[in-house]
Every structure is written in structure tokens, then in C-alpha cells.
Write a protein that holds these residues in place. Structure first.
Motif, PDB file in Angstrom:
ATOM      1  N   PRO A 107       0.831  -1.202   0.000  1.00 23.13           N
ATOM      2  CA  PRO A 107       0.000   0.000   0.000  1.00 23.13           C
ATOM      3  C   PRO A 107       0.868   1.255   0.000  1.00 23.13           C
ATOM      4  O   PRO A 107       1.967   1.263   0.545  1.00 23.13           O
ATOM      5  N   ILE A 108       0.367   2.310  -0.630  1.00 21.47           N
ATOM      6  CA  ILE A 108       1.006   3.615  -0.575  1.00 21.47           C
ATOM      7  C   ILE A 108       0.220   4.421   0.449  1.00 21.47           C
ATOM      8  O   ILE A 108      -0.919   4.818   0.199  1.00 21.47           O
ATOM      9  N   GLU A 125      -3.951   4.007  -2.743  1.00 16.89           N
ATOM     10  CA  GLU A 125      -3.234   3.420  -3.862  1.00 16.89           C
ATOM     11  C   GLU A 125      -2.332   2.309  -3.354  1.00 16.89           C
ATOM     12  O   GLU A 125      -1.942   2.302  -2.188  1.00 16.89           O
ATOM     13  N   ALA A 126      -2.006   1.394  -4.252  1.00 13.54           N
ATOM     14  CA  ALA A 126      -1.129   0.282  -3.886  1.00 13.54           C
ATOM     15  C   ALA A 126      -0.297  -0.124  -5.100  1.00 13.54           C
ATOM     16  O   ALA A 126      -0.702   0.092  -6.244  1.00 13.54           O
ATOM     17  N   LEU A 127       0.857  -0.694  -4.809  1.00 11.87           N
ATOM     18  CA  LEU A 127       1.717  -1.255  -5.849  1.00 11.87           C
ATOM     19  C   LEU A 127       1.598  -2.768  -5.816  1.00 11.87           C
ATOM     20  O   LEU A 127       1.690  -3.372  -4.748  1.00 11.87           O
ATOM     21  N   VAL A 128       1.391  -3.366  -6.969  1.00  7.35           N
ATOM     22  CA  VAL A 128       1.358  -4.818  -7.105  1.00  7.35           C
ATOM     23  C   VAL A 128       2.593  -5.208  -7.910  1.00  7.35           C
ATOM     24  O   VAL A 128       2.813  -4.687  -9.004  1.00  7.35           O
ATOM     25  N   VAL A 129       3.399  -6.100  -7.342  1.00  4.16           N
ATOM     26  CA  VAL A 129       4.616  -6.542  -8.018  1.00  4.16           C
ATOM     27  C   VAL A 129       4.380  -7.931  -8.590  1.00  4.16           C
ATOM     28  O   VAL A 129       3.950  -8.837  -7.870  1.00  4.16           O
ATOM     29  N   LEU A 130       4.659  -8.082  -9.884  1.00  5.77           N
ATOM     30  CA  LEU A 130       4.547  -9.378 -10.559  1.00  5.77           C
ATOM     31  C   LEU A 130       5.934  -9.764 -11.059  1.00  5.77           C
ATOM     32  O   LEU A 130       6.680  -8.909 -11.537  1.00  5.77           O
ATOM     33  N   ARG A 131       6.267 -11.051 -10.954  1.00  2.76           N
ATOM     34  CA  ARG A 131       7.585 -11.521 -11.386  1.00  2.76           C
ATOM     35  C   ARG A 131       7.448 -12.756 -12.269  1.00  2.76           C
ATOM     36  O   ARG A 131       6.563 -13.570 -12.075  1.00  2.76           O
ATOM     37  N   VAL A 138       5.523  -3.820 -12.312  1.00  2.29           N
ATOM     38  CA  VAL A 138       4.949  -3.105 -11.171  1.00  2.29           C
ATOM     39  C   VAL A 138       3.686  -2.421 -11.662  1.00  2.29           C
ATOM     40  O   VAL A 138       3.696  -1.708 -12.666  1.00  2.29           O
ATOM     41  N   VAL A 139       2.586  -2.652 -10.933  1.00  4.69           N
ATOM     42  CA  VAL A 139       1.282  -2.128 -11.313  1.00  4.69           C
ATOM     43  C   VAL A 139       0.821  -1.171 -10.225  1.00  4.69           C
ATOM     44  O   VAL A 139       0.784  -1.535  -9.045  1.00  4.69           O
ATOM     45  N   LEU A 140       0.478   0.069 -10.600  1.00  4.51           N
ATOM     46  CA  LEU A 140      -0.060   1.052  -9.670  1.00  4.51           C
ATOM     47  C   LEU A 140      -1.575   0.991  -9.742  1.00  4.51           C
ATOM     48  O   LEU A 140      -2.163   1.212 -10.800  1.00  4.51           O
ATOM     49  N   VAL A 141      -2.207   0.664  -8.611  1.00  5.32           N
ATOM     50  CA  VAL A 141      -3.656   0.487  -8.545  1.00  5.32           C
ATOM     51  C   VAL A 141      -4.254   1.584  -7.678  1.00  5.32           C
ATOM     52  O   VAL A 141      -3.761   1.857  -6.577  1.00  5.32           O
ATOM     53  N   SER A 142      -5.318   2.226  -8.167  1.00  2.14           N
ATOM     54  CA  SER A 142      -6.059   3.214  -7.393  1.00  2.14           C
ATOM     55  C   SER A 142      -7.317   2.553  -6.852  1.00  2.14           C
ATOM     56  O   SER A 142      -8.174   2.128  -7.629  1.00  2.14           O
ATOM     57  N   LEU A 143      -7.435   2.474  -5.528  1.00  2.00           N
ATOM     58  CA  LEU A 143      -8.618   1.881  -4.934  1.00  2.00           C
ATOM     59  C   LEU A 143      -9.801   2.837  -4.964  1.00  2.00           C
ATOM     60  O   LEU A 143     -10.947   2.398  -5.075  1.00  2.00           O
ATOM     61  N   VAL A 148      -6.520   0.480 -12.706  1.00  2.00           N
ATOM     62  CA  VAL A 148      -5.061   0.470 -12.798  1.00  2.00           C
ATOM     63  C   VAL A 148      -4.626   1.791 -13.417  1.00  2.00           C
ATOM     64  O   VAL A 148      -5.130   2.187 -14.475  1.00  2.00           O
ATOM     65  N   ILE A 149      -3.683   2.458 -12.765  1.00  2.00           N
ATOM     66  CA  ILE A 149      -3.206   3.752 -13.245  1.00  2.00           C
ATOM     67  C   ILE A 149      -2.009   3.576 -14.179  1.00  2.00           C
ATOM     68  O   ILE A 149      -1.912   4.221 -15.212  1.00  2.00           O
ATOM     69  N   LYS A 150      -1.096   2.670 -13.804  1.00  2.00           N
ATOM     70  CA  LYS A 150       0.138   2.539 -14.567  1.00  2.00           C
ATOM     71  C   LYS A 150       0.676   1.125 -14.451  1.00  2.00           C
ATOM     72  O   LYS A 150       0.562   0.499 -13.400  1.00  2.00           O
TER      73      LYS A 150
END
Length: 161
Positions: A107-108, A125-131, A138-143, A148-150
Motif C-alpha cells: 500500500p502507498i 493506492e497500492a503497488l502490485v509486483v509481478l515476477r 509493477v502495477v499502480l492500482v487506485s482503490l 489500474v493507473i500505470k
């Protein structure tokens, strides 16, 4: 200082060191323990907790002051909601189909100060990391907007000879 008072002082220091060892070891075990893998149900995606990164990294974090103080604990409901919003995005779904797995949800947290001086914390907002192998997304999500923002993808290419 005579010998007797020096011996009493030395015995006191040894006793203090012995008594302090228990809490220090308990803290070290908690800080450097391997984190257990977790699973979040998302369509076609496994959510796993990343490993701790090793003793050297933890020592560097402690030296820099990063690992000290209270830790942010994120509820499973928050994580699931963030992953759900991310999976609804077509670009993120495509990454998951290509073999990326969610490894972290961060979470941010922002502090808002009101006119009366009151402070409130929000994690909108939160960052989701996928590998996947050597690639990281890295996915920036706005709750608040539920979108998804970016999406940022970094790929490492290895050429074997």
C-alpha cells in the motif's frame, strides 16, 4: 578503583549482557525469519510472499534504520481487493497469461492534515509486483477509482554463448 569494585562492576556488566541476549535473539529470529508462502485466489495467478533477502540485506536495512519501528500490517481483504482490481485490467491479465505471478502488494500510505490540525492516514493506492524469471512488472492500482493507473515492465535479457 580497587579490585573488589572492579570485579563487582565486571560481574554486573556480564549479568546485563546475559539478560539482554534473550530479547535480542528473539528480535533477530523474528526479523530474519523466512516468511511463509501465502496464496491469494486470483484467476490464473499465484500470490507468494517473497523471501527475506538474506542476512546481509537485513543488516544493511538495520544499519540504515529501515527495519526499525512499527511494521505496516496489511489485511487479506485489502490485498485481495487490490489484486482483484489489477486482474480486471487487460494489460495485467495479459502479463498473468504470459506467466507472471503476483509476489507482493504494497500500500502507498499518505498522511492528510486537516484544517484543525488532525492527521489521518489513507492507503488509496497500492503497488502490485509481478515476477517471471528475470522480468518484473509493477502495477499502480487506485482503490478510490477502482482502476489500474500505470503498468511498468522491466525485462532482463540474458544471452548465453
Amino acid at each position: 578503583m580497587d579490585r573488589r569494585s572492579a570485579a563487582v562492576l565486571a560481574a554486573g556488566l556480564v549479568l546485563a549482557a546475559v539478560l539482554a541476549t534473550g530479547p535480542i535473539l528473539a528480535y533477530a529470529k523474528n526479523v530474519w525469519a523466512e516468511e511463509t508462502p501465502l496464496q491469494i485466489s486470483a484467476p490464473g495467478c499465484a500470490w507468494t510472499q517473497p523471501r527475506s533477502g538474506g542476512l546481509g540485506r537485513r543488516l544493511a536495512q538495520l544499519k540504515a534504520g529501515w527495519a526499525l519501528g512499527p511494521r505496516l500490517v496489511v489485511s487479506e481483504e485489502y490485498r485481495e481487493r487490490v489484486v482483484e482490481i489489477a486482474m480486471e485490467d487487460p494489460d495485467v491479465s495479459k502479463l498473468v497469461e504470459e506467466g507472471f505471478n503476483v509476489t507482493n502488494v504494497r500500500p502507498i500510505v499518505r498522511a492528510y492534515v486537516g484544517a484543525d490540525g488532525s492527521v489521518s492516514l489513507r492507503a488509496d493506492e497500492a503497488l502490485v509486483v509481478l515476477r517471471k524469471d528475470g522480468s518484473v512488472a509493477v502495477v499502480l492500482v487506485s482503490l478510490s477509482e477502482e482502476r489500474v493507473i500505470k503498468v511498468v515492465v522491466r525485462t532482463v535479457t540474458v544471452v548465453e554463448k
